[in-house]
Design an enzyme around this catalytic site. Sequence first.
Site, mmCIF file in Angstrom:
data_model
loop_
_atom_site.group_PDB
_atom_site.id
_atom_site.type_symbol
_atom_site.label_atom_id
_atom_site.label_comp_id
_atom_site.label_asym_id
_atom_site.label_seq_id
_atom_site.Cartn_x
_atom_site.Cartn_y
_atom_site.Cartn_z
ATOM 1 C CD GLU A 131 -3.028 -1.483 0.260
ATOM 2 O OE1 GLU A 131 -2.810 -0.281 -0.588
ATOM 3 O OE2 GLU A 131 -3.654 -2.216 0.137
ATOM 4 C CG HIS A 156 -7.495 -4.989 7.804
ATOM 5 N ND1 HIS A 156 -6.899 -5.956 7.194
ATOM 6 C CD2 HIS A 156 -7.053 -3.838 6.824
ATOM 7 C CE1 HIS A 156 -6.032 -5.820 6.254
ATOM 8 N NE2 HIS A 156 -6.230 -4.483 5.882
ATOM 9 C CD GLU A 184 -14.810 11.603 24.404
ATOM 10 O OE1 GLU A 184 -13.752 11.985 24.087
ATOM 11 O OE2 GLU A 184 -15.457 11.881 25.394
HETATM 12 P P1 13P Z 1 1.047 -5.529 3.111
HETATM 13 O O1 13P Z 1 1.367 -6.745 3.959
HETATM 14 O O2 13P Z 1 1.443 -5.117 1.959
HETATM 15 O O3 13P Z 1 1.066 -4.328 3.917
HETATM 16 O O4 13P Z 1 -0.692 -5.558 2.942
HETATM 17 C C1 13P Z 1 -1.553 -5.555 4.192
HETATM 18 C C2 13P Z 1 -2.872 -4.770 3.816
HETATM 19 O O5 13P Z 1 -3.428 -4.549 4.769
HETATM 20 C C3 13P Z 1 -3.314 -4.520 2.422
HETATM 21 O O6 13P Z 1 -4.326 -3.685 2.436
HETATM 22 ZN ZN ZN Z 2 -5.219 -3.584 4.130
#
Ligand code: 13P
Ligand code: ZN
Length: 284
Positions: A131, A156, A184
Site C-alpha cells: 500500500e 482492518h 467523543e
Molecule cells: P501489506 O502486507 O502489503 O502491508 O498489505 C496488508 C494490507 O493491509 C493490504 O491492504
Molecule cells: Zn489493508
Amino acid sequence: MGIMDDLKKTAGKLVRKNILEAPFVQEMCRTTANMYRLGWDERNGGNISCLLDEKEVAEYLDLNEVIRTIPTGFDASALIGRIFIVTGTGKYFKNVEYDPETNLGIIRIAKDGTTAELLWGYKDGGRFTSELPAHLMSHISRLAIDPAHRVVMHSHPTYTIAMNTVCPIDEKEFTHRLWQSNTESIVVFPDGVGILPCMVCGTNEIGEATAEKMKKFRLVVWTNHGIYGTGRDMDEAFGLIETVEKTAQIYMLSLGHAVNVIPDEILKGLAKRFDVTPLEGVLK
Ligand code: 13P
Ligand code: ZN
C-alpha cells in the site's frame, strides 16, 4: 584506502547510536503490537509509514549507505529526499517487536522520485507495504495542508468494517451516525470521515483516490476493507482510528435498538464547548 581512512570510518560507525533503541523504531514496535492485540490487524493486515527527521536518522545510520534500491512504480517527486520508516509487505504486526529489522524498513525517496533507497531493514530481502502508493500519496496530500503532518496508518478494525457494510457509502451520513453514537466522536474528528467505494487494494488507483480524500479528511474508510488514519504523530493517527472503531462498536452493538442517539442540538453544543468546526452539511 589507508589505515587512517579505515580508522575514521570505524570511529564514525562507533559513535552512531543503536537503531534498535531509536524512538521511531521503538514506537513502530509498540504501535504494531497494540494494533495486533486490539484485533485490528490479522495476519499481515495493516501498514504504517512515518516521516522521519533526516538529522535524527543520521544519529543512527550513515545516510550515504544505500543497502539497495527498490522501484516504487509511481511518481512521488514531491517527497524526493524524504525518509520514512515503513512496515514491510506480508509482515505480521504481531512479529514486528521481536524482529524490527526484518519487519520494518527505512527508505528515502531517490532523486528520480520513483525509487526507494533502502537505508535499513527488510533484512530478509523484503520490501515496503503493497500500500505504499496510498501511503506516500496521502503524505503528499496531508503535508500540503499541514507541514507538521508525519504519520499514515492503515488498519482492518472489525466494527468499522462491519458498520461500513451496513451503512450507505455516504460520507456525511456515515459521519453523522458516528457522531450520534458517542459524544467523543465530533470532538475527536469534527472534520468527519471520508469513504471510498470497494476498490482493488495495493494499486496506484486506490492510492490516488485515497490521497484525493486526504485533501479534506484525516480519516478515510476503504469499503469492505479497513480504514486510514493520519496525523502529526502516531498518537493522533492511532487515536483517530481508535475513536472511530470504538464508536462503530457502539453503533453495531445497538444496531436496530438505538433509542437515544445524540441530537444535533447536543452535537452543536459539543462543537461549541470543545471549539471545533464540524464538517459542513452534516448537522441539521
Ligand atoms: P501489506 O502486507 O502489503 O502491508 O498489505 C496488508 C494490507 O493491509 C493490504 O491492504
Ligand atoms: Zn489493508
